[in-house]
Design a protein around this motif. Sequence first.
Motif, PDB file in Angstrom:
ATOM      1  N   PHE A  49      -3.864   3.374  -0.740  1.00 29.03           N
ATOM      2  CA  PHE A  49      -4.284   2.637  -1.929  1.00 29.03           C
ATOM      3  C   PHE A  49      -3.273   1.548  -2.235  1.00 29.03           C
ATOM      4  N   THR A  50      -3.734   0.512  -2.896  1.00 27.65           N
ATOM      5  CA  THR A  50      -2.835  -0.543  -3.343  1.00 27.65           C
ATOM      6  C   THR A  50      -1.845   0.051  -4.332  1.00 27.65           C
ATOM      7  N   GLN A  51      -0.574  -0.289  -4.172  1.00 29.95           N
ATOM      8  CA  GLN A  51       0.456   0.185  -5.093  1.00 29.95           C
ATOM      9  C   GLN A  51       0.268  -0.482  -6.440  1.00 29.95           C
ATOM     10  N   PRO A  52       0.276   0.305  -7.513  1.00 29.42           N
ATOM     11  CA  PRO A  52       0.160  -0.321  -8.833  1.00 29.42           C
ATOM     12  C   PRO A  52       1.393  -1.155  -9.160  1.00 29.42           C
ATOM     13  N   SER A  53       1.181  -2.217  -9.880  1.00 31.50           N
ATOM     14  CA  SER A  53       2.272  -3.068 -10.335  1.00 31.50           C
ATOM     15  C   SER A  53       3.034  -2.355 -11.443  1.00 31.50           C
ATOM     16  N   PRO A  54       4.375  -2.432 -11.442  1.00 34.05           N
ATOM     17  CA  PRO A  54       5.142  -1.818 -12.533  1.00 34.05           C
ATOM     18  C   PRO A  54       4.704  -2.328 -13.905  1.00 34.05           C
ATOM     19  N   ALA A  55       4.260  -3.564 -13.974  1.00 34.55           N
ATOM     20  CA  ALA A  55       3.820  -4.143 -15.249  1.00 34.55           C
ATOM     21  C   ALA A  55       2.546  -3.469 -15.760  1.00 34.55           C
ATOM     22  N   LEU A  56       1.803  -2.843 -14.864  1.00 34.80           N
ATOM     23  CA  LEU A  56       0.561  -2.185 -15.266  1.00 34.80           C
ATOM     24  C   LEU A  56       0.765  -0.715 -15.593  1.00 34.80           C
ATOM     25  N   GLY A  57       2.007  -0.288 -15.668  1.00 32.02           N
ATOM     26  CA  GLY A  57       2.265   1.090 -16.044  1.00 32.02           C
ATOM     27  C   GLY A  57       2.173   2.059 -14.883  1.00 32.02           C
ATOM     28  N   HIS A  98       8.516   8.161  -0.906  1.00 28.95           N
ATOM     29  CA  HIS A  98       9.741   8.010  -0.116  1.00 28.95           C
ATOM     30  C   HIS A  98       9.647   8.805   1.179  1.00 28.95           C
ATOM     31  N   LEU A  99      10.424   8.389   2.163  1.00 27.32           N
ATOM     32  CA  LEU A  99      10.587   9.122   3.409  1.00 27.32           C
ATOM     33  C   LEU A  99      12.077   9.114   3.732  1.00 27.32           C
ATOM     34  N   ASN A 100      12.666  10.293   3.793  1.00 26.24           N
ATOM     35  CA  ASN A 100      14.109  10.428   4.058  1.00 26.24           C
ATOM     36  C   ASN A 100      14.956   9.621   3.076  1.00 26.24           C
ATOM     37  N   GLY A 101      14.559   9.631   1.809  1.00 26.54           N
ATOM     38  CA  GLY A 101      15.336   8.958   0.770  1.00 26.54           C
ATOM     39  C   GLY A 101      15.100   7.464   0.660  1.00 26.54           C
ATOM     40  N   GLU A 102      14.264   6.910   1.527  1.00 22.61           N
ATOM     41  CA  GLU A 102      13.979   5.473   1.495  1.00 22.61           C
ATOM     42  C   GLU A 102      12.569   5.249   0.948  1.00 22.61           C
ATOM     43  N   PRO A 103      12.372   4.208   0.136  1.00 17.72           N
ATOM     44  CA  PRO A 103      11.030   3.919  -0.374  1.00 17.72           C
ATOM     45  C   PRO A 103      10.037   3.745   0.779  1.00 17.72           C
ATOM     46  N   LEU A 104       8.849   4.261   0.582  1.00 16.69           N
ATOM     47  CA  LEU A 104       7.813   4.193   1.611  1.00 16.69           C
ATOM     48  C   LEU A 104       6.616   3.420   1.064  1.00 16.69           C
ATOM     49  N   SER A 105       6.413   2.222   1.578  1.00 23.25           N
ATOM     50  CA  SER A 105       5.235   1.425   1.242  1.00 23.25           C
ATOM     51  C   SER A 105       4.930   0.551   2.450  1.00 23.25           C
ATOM     52  N   PHE A 106       3.739   0.005   2.460  1.00 22.15           N
ATOM     53  CA  PHE A 106       3.262  -0.721   3.631  1.00 22.15           C
ATOM     54  C   PHE A 106       2.684  -2.061   3.219  1.00 22.15           C
ATOM     55  N   LYS A 107       2.909  -3.085   4.044  1.00 20.88           N
ATOM     56  CA  LYS A 107       2.428  -4.431   3.737  1.00 20.88           C
ATOM     57  C   LYS A 107       0.922  -4.561   3.933  1.00 20.88           C
ATOM     58  N   SER A 108       0.356  -3.741   4.818  1.00 24.20           N
ATOM     59  CA  SER A 108      -1.075  -3.830   5.061  1.00 24.20           C
ATOM     60  C   SER A 108      -1.699  -2.439   5.077  1.00 24.20           C
ATOM     61  N   LYS A 109      -2.996  -2.395   4.853  1.00 26.23           N
ATOM     62  CA  LYS A 109      -3.719  -1.129   4.896  1.00 26.23           C
ATOM     63  C   LYS A 109      -3.686  -0.551   6.315  1.00 26.23           C
ATOM     64  N   TYR A 115       0.829  -1.200   0.000  1.00 24.54           N
ATOM     65  CA  TYR A 115       0.000   0.000   0.000  1.00 24.54           C
ATOM     66  C   TYR A 115       0.863   1.249   0.000  1.00 24.54           C
ATOM     67  N   GLN A 116       0.282   2.337  -0.497  1.00 21.99           N
ATOM     68  CA  GLN A 116       0.982   3.621  -0.545  1.00 21.99           C
ATOM     69  C   GLN A 116       0.037   4.726  -0.087  1.00 21.99           C
ATOM     70  N   ILE A 117       0.623   5.833   0.332  1.00 24.25           N
ATOM     71  CA  ILE A 117      -0.153   6.982   0.787  1.00 24.25           C
ATOM     72  C   ILE A 117      -0.390   7.926  -0.387  1.00 24.25           C
ATOM     73  N   VAL A 118      -1.635   8.378  -0.518  1.00 22.26           N
ATOM     74  CA  VAL A 118      -1.995   9.370  -1.528  1.00 22.26           C
ATOM     75  C   VAL A 118      -2.689  10.524  -0.808  1.00 22.26           C
TER      76      VAL A 118
END
Length: 88
Positions: free
Chosen positions: A67-75, A23-34, A2-5
Amino acid sequence: MYQIVVFMFLLAPGSQDALTITHLNGEPLSFKSKDECYAHIYDHTERLKEYASSQYDGAPVKSIDCFTQPSPALGAGRASRLNVSIKT
């Protein structure tokens, strides 16, 4: 994952009105659960609002959501959002 929008309150129709926080402080920011994503929003609401508002000339934040992070394959790069990094 998941990602923050952050959605902005803008009066100009058709304007890009959302920031995806990548990103947060130069590190990727994503979450395993909502729940994990919402916990981060809860803990950092004011910082997220300040940052987003600064990117839109002081415009107010309408909402912040996960929101769910889009897959790179989906553009993922073609999303109509601005991907941003927050530094503390």
